[in-house]
Design a protein around this motif. Structure first.
Motif, PDB file in Angstrom:
ATOM      1  N   UNK A 132      59.811  45.394  24.536  1.00  0.00           N
ATOM      2  CA  UNK A 132      59.175  46.701  24.574  1.00  0.00           C
ATOM      3  C   UNK A 132      60.233  47.801  24.643  1.00  0.00           C
ATOM      4  N   UNK A 133      59.964  48.925  23.967  1.00  0.00           N
ATOM      5  CA  UNK A 133      60.864  50.071  24.053  1.00  0.00           C
ATOM      6  C   UNK A 133      60.801  50.689  25.441  1.00  0.00           C
ATOM      7  N   UNK A 134      59.599  50.767  25.998  1.00  0.00           N
ATOM      8  CA  UNK A 134      59.413  51.295  27.343  1.00  0.00           C
ATOM      9  C   UNK A 134      59.099  50.128  28.266  1.00  0.00           C
ATOM     10  N   UNK A 135      59.838  49.981  29.358  1.00  0.00           N
ATOM     11  CA  UNK A 135      59.573  48.851  30.255  1.00  0.00           C
ATOM     12  C   UNK A 135      58.205  48.971  30.927  1.00  0.00           C
ATOM     13  N   UNK A 136      57.577  47.841  31.117  1.00  0.00           N
ATOM     14  CA  UNK A 136      56.284  47.750  31.788  1.00  0.00           C
ATOM     15  C   UNK A 136      56.541  47.087  33.129  1.00  0.00           C
ATOM     16  N   UNK A 137      56.208  47.770  34.234  1.00  0.00           N
ATOM     17  CA  UNK A 137      56.581  47.298  35.567  1.00  0.00           C
ATOM     18  C   UNK A 137      55.358  46.999  36.427  1.00  0.00           C
ATOM     19  N   UNK A 138      55.632  46.496  37.627  1.00  0.00           N
ATOM     20  CA  UNK A 138      54.584  46.253  38.620  1.00  0.00           C
ATOM     21  C   UNK A 138      53.884  47.565  38.972  1.00  0.00           C
ATOM     22  N   UNK A 139      54.626  48.649  39.004  1.00  0.00           N
ATOM     23  CA  UNK A 139      54.033  49.967  39.291  1.00  0.00           C
ATOM     24  C   UNK A 139      52.987  50.329  38.240  1.00  0.00           C
ATOM     25  N   UNK A 140      53.265  50.016  36.990  1.00  0.00           N
ATOM     26  CA  UNK A 140      52.287  50.261  35.930  1.00  0.00           C
ATOM     27  C   UNK A 140      51.034  49.414  36.135  1.00  0.00           C
ATOM     28  N   UNK A 141      51.214  48.173  36.546  1.00  0.00           N
ATOM     29  CA  UNK A 141      50.077  47.282  36.796  1.00  0.00           C
ATOM     30  C   UNK A 141      49.217  47.837  37.926  1.00  0.00           C
ATOM     31  N   UNK A 142      49.871  48.276  39.015  1.00  0.00           N
ATOM     32  CA  UNK A 142      49.117  48.837  40.143  1.00  0.00           C
ATOM     33  C   UNK A 142      48.393  50.116  39.738  1.00  0.00           C
ATOM     34  N   UNK A 143      49.011  50.922  38.898  1.00  0.00           N
ATOM     35  CA  UNK A 143      48.363  52.152  38.423  1.00  0.00           C
ATOM     36  C   UNK A 143      47.116  51.816  37.595  1.00  0.00           C
ATOM     37  N   UNK A 144      47.220  50.810  36.753  1.00  0.00           N
ATOM     38  CA  UNK A 144      46.051  50.367  35.970  1.00  0.00           C
ATOM     39  C   UNK A 144      44.929  49.891  36.885  1.00  0.00           C
ATOM     40  N   UNK A 145      45.277  49.109  37.888  1.00  0.00           N
ATOM     41  CA  UNK A 145      44.272  48.619  38.835  1.00  0.00           C
ATOM     42  C   UNK A 145      43.616  49.776  39.587  1.00  0.00           C
ATOM     43  N   UNK A 146      44.398  50.771  39.954  1.00  0.00           N
ATOM     44  CA  UNK A 146      43.849  51.916  40.671  1.00  0.00           C
ATOM     45  C   UNK A 146      42.862  52.688  39.801  1.00  0.00           C
ATOM     46  N   UNK A 147      43.196  52.850  38.536  1.00  0.00           N
ATOM     47  CA  UNK A 147      42.303  53.554  37.628  1.00  0.00           C
ATOM     48  C   UNK A 147      41.018  52.745  37.398  1.00  0.00           C
ATOM     49  N   UNK A 148      41.145  51.441  37.256  1.00  0.00           N
ATOM     50  CA  UNK A 148      39.982  50.596  36.984  1.00  0.00           C
ATOM     51  C   UNK A 148      39.067  50.502  38.200  1.00  0.00           C
ATOM     52  N   UNK A 149      39.661  50.403  39.389  1.00  0.00           N
ATOM     53  CA  UNK A 149      38.818  50.263  40.588  1.00  0.00           C
ATOM     54  C   UNK A 149      38.352  51.615  41.027  1.00  0.00           C
TER      55      UNK A 149
END
Length: 149
Positions: A132-149
């Motif tokens: 990936x050009x832009x790294x995908x991190x644990x912080x991104x995963x937590x942000x996705x979970x926060x938006x979904x929940x």
């Protein structure tokens, strides 16, 4: 839920609480499947309900800083402090789930069959890909979970 309602015929039941609990279980089953055991899942569900009630309460309170933006830096009513506290709860809860999943993955307790993957497993695999050009991190995963929940 139906069994609980049926077993409590004649007693008052908070349907909103039961629906929120079922929705929480449905969403978390899709997000991270069986990562949490039954006790942890119940604890997180109860805490989640309390956090949601606090968020709704805070959203409904008038904020002096909205009327007088110059006062926002003083956080007179403590709204920012309270919201940060709630945000930290989400952050810690997601950390627990992600760390448990990573431990399960290291221990080989996960079914790698494509039909058995949940959203967290897919995201963790995506994070580990380095193309990936832009790294995908644990912080991104937590942000996705926060938006979904």
């Amino acid at each position: 839920m139906v069994n609980h309602i049926n077993s409590n015929v004649g007693c008052p039941i908070d349907i909103g609480e039961k629906v929120l609990d079922n929705m929480f279980h449905l969403i978390t089953s899709m997000l991270w499947g069986g990562t949490l055991d039954k006790e942890d899942r119940q604890r997180v569900s109860l805490e989640f309900q309390q956090v949601i009630k606090e968020i709704v309460k805070l959203l409904g309170e008038p904020n002096v800083s909205d009327l007088f933006p110059a006062l926002a830096i003083f956080d007179i009513q403590g709204m920012v402090r309270k919201m940060k506290k709630l945000h930290l709860w989400f952050d810690r809860s997601f950390d627990v789930v992600i760390n448990q999943r990573l431990e399960m993955d290291r221990g080989g307790n996960l079914n790698s069959d494509i039909g058995k993957k949940d959203f967290l497993q897919v995201l963790l695999e995506f994070k580990d890909q380095e193309e990936h050009k832009t790294p995908f991190t644990i912080t991104h995963i937590k942000a996705l979970f926060l938006v979904i929940s």
